[in-house]
Design an enzyme around this catalytic site. Structure first.
Site, PDB file in Angstrom:
ATOM      1  N   GLY A  55       8.106 -16.017   6.070  1.00 52.18           N
ATOM      2  CA  GLY A  55       8.310 -14.608   5.732  1.00 52.18           C
ATOM      3  C   GLY A  55       8.254 -13.777   7.003  1.00 52.18           C
ATOM      4  O   GLY A  55       7.351 -13.958   7.827  1.00 52.18           O
ATOM      5  N   GLY A  62       4.674 -10.682   7.090  1.00 54.64           N
ATOM      6  CA  GLY A  62       4.869 -11.834   7.973  1.00 54.64           C
ATOM      7  C   GLY A  62       5.020 -11.425   9.432  1.00 54.64           C
ATOM      8  O   GLY A  62       4.411 -12.023  10.331  1.00 54.64           O
ATOM      9  N   THR A 112      -2.352  -5.252   5.357  1.00 53.51           N
ATOM     10  CA  THR A 112      -2.359  -6.534   4.628  1.00 53.51           C
ATOM     11  C   THR A 112      -2.551  -7.679   5.625  1.00 53.51           C
ATOM     12  O   THR A 112      -3.412  -8.556   5.441  1.00 53.51           O
ATOM     13  CB  THR A 112      -1.055  -6.718   3.836  1.00 53.51           C
ATOM     14  OG1 THR A 112      -0.888  -5.580   2.987  1.00 53.51           O
ATOM     15  CG2 THR A 112      -1.087  -7.974   2.987  1.00 53.51           C
ATOM     16  N   LYS A 126       1.105  -3.279 -11.797  1.00 56.74           N
ATOM     17  CA  LYS A 126       2.232  -3.626 -10.920  1.00 56.74           C
ATOM     18  C   LYS A 126       3.504  -3.043 -11.486  1.00 56.74           C
ATOM     19  O   LYS A 126       3.617  -2.867 -12.707  1.00 56.74           O
ATOM     20  CB  LYS A 126       2.376  -5.144 -10.815  1.00 56.74           C
ATOM     21  CG  LYS A 126       3.149  -5.602  -9.598  1.00 56.74           C
ATOM     22  CD  LYS A 126       2.276  -5.604  -8.370  1.00 56.74           C
ATOM     23  CE  LYS A 126       2.988  -6.069  -7.140  1.00 56.74           C
ATOM     24  NZ  LYS A 126       2.034  -6.374  -6.063  1.00 56.74           N
ATOM     25  N   GLY A 145       8.987 -10.207   6.769  1.00 59.15           N
ATOM     26  CA  GLY A 145       9.029  -8.810   6.325  1.00 59.15           C
ATOM     27  C   GLY A 145       7.815  -8.096   6.914  1.00 59.15           C
ATOM     28  O   GLY A 145       7.246  -8.558   7.909  1.00 59.15           O
ATOM     29  N   ASN A 146       7.391  -7.034   6.282  1.00 55.80           N
ATOM     30  CA  ASN A 146       6.260  -6.260   6.814  1.00 55.80           C
ATOM     31  C   ASN A 146       5.045  -7.151   7.085  1.00 55.80           C
ATOM     32  O   ASN A 146       4.460  -7.134   8.163  1.00 55.80           O
ATOM     33  CB  ASN A 146       5.907  -5.126   5.827  1.00 55.80           C
ATOM     34  CG  ASN A 146       4.623  -4.415   6.220  1.00 55.80           C
ATOM     35  OD1 ASN A 146       3.526  -4.952   6.036  1.00 55.80           O
ATOM     36  ND2 ASN A 146       4.734  -3.248   6.783  1.00 55.80           N
ATOM     37  N   LYS A 195      -7.784  -8.922  -7.534  1.00 54.97           N
ATOM     38  CA  LYS A 195      -7.846  -8.586  -6.103  1.00 54.97           C
ATOM     39  C   LYS A 195      -8.759  -7.382  -5.864  1.00 54.97           C
ATOM     40  O   LYS A 195      -9.593  -7.386  -4.968  1.00 54.97           O
ATOM     41  CB  LYS A 195      -6.416  -8.264  -5.640  1.00 54.97           C
ATOM     42  CG  LYS A 195      -6.217  -8.269  -4.152  1.00 54.97           C
ATOM     43  CD  LYS A 195      -4.786  -7.849  -3.808  1.00 54.97           C
ATOM     44  CE  LYS A 195      -3.735  -8.832  -4.298  1.00 54.97           C
ATOM     45  NZ  LYS A 195      -2.378  -8.450  -3.831  1.00 54.97           N
ATOM     46  N   SER A 244      -5.021   1.099   0.773  1.00 58.56           N
ATOM     47  CA  SER A 244      -4.431   2.009  -0.225  1.00 58.56           C
ATOM     48  C   SER A 244      -5.525   2.832  -0.900  1.00 58.56           C
ATOM     49  O   SER A 244      -5.383   4.043  -1.112  1.00 58.56           O
ATOM     50  CB  SER A 244      -3.723   1.202  -1.310  1.00 58.56           C
ATOM     51  OG  SER A 244      -2.369   1.018  -0.996  1.00 58.56           O
ATOM     52  N   LYS A 249      -3.935  -0.113 -10.351  1.00 62.07           N
ATOM     53  CA  LYS A 249      -3.486  -0.009  -8.960  1.00 62.07           C
ATOM     54  C   LYS A 249      -2.588  -1.183  -8.626  1.00 62.07           C
ATOM     55  O   LYS A 249      -2.894  -2.329  -8.968  1.00 62.07           O
ATOM     56  CB  LYS A 249      -4.725  -0.026  -8.036  1.00 62.07           C
ATOM     57  CG  LYS A 249      -4.412   0.184  -6.571  1.00 62.07           C
ATOM     58  CD  LYS A 249      -4.326   1.652  -6.214  1.00 62.07           C
ATOM     59  CE  LYS A 249      -3.631   1.891  -4.875  1.00 62.07           C
ATOM     60  NZ  LYS A 249      -2.152   1.867  -4.966  1.00 62.07           N
TER      61      LYS A 249
HETATM   62  N1  GLU Z   1       1.592  -4.561  -2.959  1.00 60.63           N
HETATM   63  C1  GLU Z   1       0.323  -4.808  -2.345  1.00 60.63           C
HETATM   64  C2  GLU Z   1      -0.375  -5.966  -3.002  1.00 60.63           C
HETATM   65  O1  GLU Z   1       0.235  -6.813  -3.629  1.00 60.63           O
HETATM   66  C3  GLU Z   1      -0.540  -3.550  -2.244  1.00 60.63           C
HETATM   67  C4  GLU Z   1      -0.847  -2.872  -3.530  1.00 60.63           C
HETATM   68  C5  GLU Z   1      -1.488  -1.507  -3.354  1.00 60.63           C
HETATM   69  O2  GLU Z   1      -1.686  -1.088  -2.222  1.00 60.63           O
HETATM   70  O3  GLU Z   1      -1.792  -0.887  -4.367  1.00 60.63           O
HETATM   71  O4  GLU Z   1      -1.565  -6.133  -2.867  1.00 60.63           O
END
Ligand code: GLU
Length: 407
Positions: free
Chosen positions: A214, A219, A187, A103, A216-217, A91, A345, A67
């Site tokens: 930051g 920040g 987030t 990723k 973006g989304n 995480k 997610s 994921k």
């Molecule tokens: N890109 C986000 C992160 O770095 C979310 C990853 C996801 O939802 O799978 O945690």
């Protein structure tokens, strides 16, 4: 400076010294299960053909399907994607969700692409990877510069190729295309729950002075959430630079200003500052919410925040971590602080597979206790081993992964 994957491995070496996990286990985590590099030819609007380099790193699936998001950025390269995949593995383990770590990315400046070109690139990424992706195999999501719309194109392309119409192969989709309520702010919202849980324990006041790198989304939403909760956001920045306003920034007005002028600078009543100056402002809470390697050996000694909360992935280098630890500035690590995104997610994936749609209230009611629990456990682990919160989080994650591997 080391590349992000070297930083990640330095963190792994460090935790192995604090707690004995066994050499074989640590060796298993030193490389991804596989890293895939792809070439994506894209027809440009002027009829020419451009070739882009793309990646998917499947780091570890002990706890569940790989994921993790997909990043579009000119500096994206395999070592960054590997590090981000490694951190995703930890995480998901910290958050306690049944997902592994992965990723993806493309080396591209998304601002140079038209909407149609971006769509062709995104569909191309899926075409090259459809055989390794899947709701029970590998589930991508948004990351830096990738949007719900891009997720929609990708889910659609995957559905066309494989016939899978659940949408569960990709999360972060638009609401009317199987996305989850709350995913776009999750987030930042998750980071706020973590902050609330640890605030008193870490000696922060009721009303904090907050600095955010930051816009973006993550920040932008963080600035909004912290202000609405009564804290005072005194400085923010984006890639071009930042602004400082001692009596607090009106975030809604700032977002409008950025939309109209294309930058943060020149915002009424504020002074312009550089990204470097921003990191060194005296405040209660510093939130890096942009990129890796911004708090380094060179500037960690100058940080005057009481706490650092990492909403970006990998913003603090291992050397800077040491300096901040010695200065008694706790760092709430990325793998805890920004895990709200991947947890929601996971909720989206679950809703897609069960054909359900939960309300935003339901989503946040499920998210909050998970992050409170993870925060408390990490604090406990860090105190037990007399180490940093990052190492506390690594210990919790590695214990969970090792336990599952053994079983
Ligand atoms: N890109 C986000 C992160 O770095 C979310 C990853 C996801 O939802 O799978 O945690």
């Amino acid at each position: 400076m080391q590349n992000p994957f070297q930083n990640a491995m330095a963190q792994l070496d460090k935790v192995a010294k604090i707690k004995d996990f066994g050499d074989e286990f640590i060796a298993c985590l030193r490389q991804p299960d596989r890293d895939i590099r792809i070439t994506i030819p894209v027809k440009m609007d002027d009829g020419s053909m451009k070739v882009f380099e793309g990646y998917r790193v499947e780091y570890n699936n002990t706890l569940g399907p790989y994921k993790g998001g997909i990043r579009y950025h000119p500096n994206t390269e395999i070592n960054e994607v590997k590090a981000l995949g490694f951190w995703m593995m930890l995480k998901c383990a910290v958050a306690g969700i049944p997902m592994g770590g992965g990723k993806g990315g493309v080396t591209v400046e998304p601002k140079d692409l038209s909407k149609k070109e971006s769509e062709r690139l995104s569909r191309g990424w899926i075409q090259k990877l459809s055989d390794v992706l899947g709701p029970y195999k590998d589930v991508p999501a948004p990351d830096v510069n990738t949007t719900p719309e891009i997720m929609e194109w990708m889910a659609d392309e995957y559905g066309k190729i494989t016939g899978d119409k659940t949408g569960a192969v990709i999360t972060g989709k638009p609401l009317d295309k199987g996305g989850s309520e709350g995913r776009n702010i999750s987030t930042a919202q998750g980071g706020f729950y973590v902050f609330e849980t640890l605030r008193r324990e870490l000696g922060l006041p009721e009303k904090c002075k907050v600095v955010i790198q930051g816009f973006g989304n993550v920040g932008n939403n963080a600035a909004d959430i912290w202000s609405k909760a009564g804290h005072v956001v005194i400085a923010v920045s984006d890639s071009k630079g930042g602004i400082y306003k001692a009596d607090g920034i009106d975030i809604k007005k700032l977002a409008e200003h950025k939309k109209n002028t294309g930058s943060l600078s020149g915002f009424e009543g504020s002074s312009n500052i550089t990204n470097q100056e921003l990191l060194e402002i005296e405040c209660d809470l510093l939130i890096p919410a942009a990129f890796e390697n911004v708090v380094t050996e060179a500037n960690a000694g100058k940080i005057k925040a009481k706490i650092v909360l990492e909403l970006a992935n990998g913003p603090t280098t291992p050397e800077a971590d040491e300096i901040l630890f010695k200065k008694n500035i706790p760092v709430i690590p990325d793998i805890l602080a920004n895990s709200g995104g991947v947890v929601v997610s996971y909720f989206e994936w679950d809703q897609n597979l069960k054909q359900e749609h939960w309300s935003e209230k339901e989503v946040f009611e499920k998210l909050r206790p998970m992050l409170e629990d993870a925060s408390k456990k990490i604090l406990e682990k860090a105190r037990e081993a007399n180490t940093s919160l990052r190492m506390g989080a690594f210990i919790l994650a590695l214990e969970r992964i090792k336990e599952k591997m053994r079983g």
